[in-house]
Design an enzyme around this catalytic site. Sequence first.
Site, PDB file in Angstrom:
ATOM      1  N   TRP A 103       0.827  -1.211   0.000  1.00  0.00           N
ATOM      2  CA  TRP A 103       0.000   0.000   0.000  1.00  0.00           C
ATOM      3  C   TRP A 103       0.855   1.252   0.000  1.00  0.00           C
ATOM      4  O   TRP A 103       0.466   2.269  -0.609  1.00  0.00           O
ATOM      5  CB  TRP A 103      -0.961  -0.024   1.185  1.00  0.00           C
ATOM      6  CG  TRP A 103      -1.749  -1.296   1.187  1.00  0.00           C
ATOM      7  CD1 TRP A 103      -1.722  -2.298   2.122  1.00  0.00           C
ATOM      8  CD2 TRP A 103      -2.637  -1.760   0.152  1.00  0.00           C
ATOM      9  NE1 TRP A 103      -2.539  -3.330   1.736  1.00  0.00           N
ATOM     10  CE2 TRP A 103      -3.110  -3.038   0.542  1.00  0.00           C
ATOM     11  CE3 TRP A 103      -3.068  -1.221  -1.057  1.00  0.00           C
ATOM     12  CZ2 TRP A 103      -3.998  -3.771  -0.234  1.00  0.00           C
ATOM     13  CZ3 TRP A 103      -3.953  -1.955  -1.844  1.00  0.00           C
ATOM     14  CH2 TRP A 103      -4.403  -3.212  -1.422  1.00  0.00           C
ATOM     15  N   ASP A 172      -1.705   6.429   6.617  1.00  0.00           N
ATOM     16  CA  ASP A 172      -2.744   5.499   6.188  1.00  0.00           C
ATOM     17  C   ASP A 172      -2.959   4.542   7.357  1.00  0.00           C
ATOM     18  O   ASP A 172      -2.121   3.698   7.641  1.00  0.00           O
ATOM     19  CB  ASP A 172      -2.279   4.754   4.936  1.00  0.00           C
ATOM     20  CG  ASP A 172      -3.268   3.698   4.454  1.00  0.00           C
ATOM     21  OD1 ASP A 172      -4.262   3.444   5.162  1.00  0.00           O
ATOM     22  OD2 ASP A 172      -3.034   3.127   3.372  1.00  0.00           O
ATOM     23  N   LYS A 196     -12.146  -2.558   7.444  1.00  0.00           N
ATOM     24  CA  LYS A 196     -11.342  -3.431   8.299  1.00  0.00           C
ATOM     25  C   LYS A 196     -11.698  -3.224   9.773  1.00  0.00           C
ATOM     26  O   LYS A 196     -12.014  -4.167  10.472  1.00  0.00           O
ATOM     27  CB  LYS A 196      -9.849  -3.177   8.055  1.00  0.00           C
ATOM     28  CG  LYS A 196      -9.437  -3.406   6.603  1.00  0.00           C
ATOM     29  CD  LYS A 196      -7.996  -3.049   6.359  1.00  0.00           C
ATOM     30  CE  LYS A 196      -7.643  -3.082   4.876  1.00  0.00           C
ATOM     31  NZ  LYS A 196      -7.780  -4.414   4.264  1.00  0.00           N
TER      32      LYS A 196
END
Length: 361
Positions: A103, A172, A196
Site C-alpha cells: 500500500w 494510512d 477493516k
Amino acid sequence: MPERVYNFSPGPATLPYEVLQQAAKDIVNFQDSGIGLIEISHRSKQFMAVIEEAEQLLRELMDIPANYKVLFLQGGASSQFFMIPMNLLGDGKKATYLNTGVWSKKAIKEANQFGQIEIAYSSEEAKFNRVPAPGEYVVADDSEYLYFVSNNTIYGTQFPEMPKSEKMLIADMSSDILSRKLDVSKFGLIFAGAQKNLGPAGVTLVIIREDLLERTPKNVPTMLSYKTHADNGSMFNTPPTFSIYIVAQVLKWLKAQGGVDGMEKINREKAEMLYNAIDSTDYYRGHAEPGSRSMMNVSFNLPTADLEKKFIAEAAAVGLDGLKGHRSIGGCRASIYNAFPREGVVKLVEFMKEFQAKNPA
C-alpha cells in the site's frame, strides 16, 4: 441460518454481531419510519442525525482536536494515494515516504505524479518483514510531510510507536485505526478505509487539520478537493449512507467496550495469544520480525506449501474462515481486528496444536 463462522478475512472483515442484527432491522424499517435505511434521503433529518452522531463519536473516541475536520468520502483508501499529494504538494515540492509494503508502494507511485518523492526507507528487499526504527531514516529538511502506513495487512507488520518528525505526519491507518491510542494533534492528515476496523466497504474516513484545506491548488477538480467536502459537511454529493450508518453503530459498540483504551487491551491479548502459539514451535513461522509484529494481521507459514493448503482447507471446514495468505507472499494470515472475538483466536490456537500433531513435518 447456519452457525456463524470465525471470519479471519483481511477486509471486508468481521463486524460486531449486534451491529449486524440492528442493521438487519433498520435496512427494512429505519426508526419506525416505514422507510428502509438505504432508502432515506441523505438530506433528511434522520440521516443528518446519523452522520452527526458518527462524527461526534469519532471525535470523542479519538480525542480529535477542534481544529480538525472529519470527512466521510468515497473512492476507497486508494483514492487518498493521489488526493493527498494533489491537495498538499505542488510543482517542485517534496514529500518523504516510508516504503513498508504494497500500500505504501502504490501511494508512492501516485504521489510521483504530483511532486518530488523521496523514499527514506524501504524493507522491500526483505519482503517487507519489518518497519523502520526511529533512527533508520531521515526526513529531508525541505519535505512537506512524512507519509507512512501504520499497519500492513499483507505482511503483518505495524509501527509499534508512531514515527516522530518535525515535519507533518500523514498516515494510512486503514487497518489499525481505533485499535490503540494515538495523539491526533501530531498529524496533518489521517485516513482509513472503513472495511477493516470501522464498518463495511464504501466509505473512507479522512481526518484533516483545517489549515491544510487552504493549500489545495486551484486546478484540483472540485470533487477531489478536501475543502469541497469540508465546506459541505461531507454532503457535496450523495454520501455512502449505509456505510456511514454502520460506522456510527460500530463506534457505539466500541465505546461500550471501554473505548480505545479497552479495545487496545483486548487487541494486545488476542495478538499475544496467537504469537505465543507461533513462537512455541518451529512448525509455525511468523513472517514479521518480532519488533514489527502487527496486532491486527498475523502472517505465518507452515513447513511446506502443501501443508499450508491443507491447513487452510481443514480450518475452514471447522468454521475458521479466511486464513489464506495474500498471493504476494502465500502462507496463512489471521486478521484479528477490533470486532474479531477473542474466542475465535482461542479456537484457532487449539486447531493449530491439533493440526501439528496430526500432520508432522
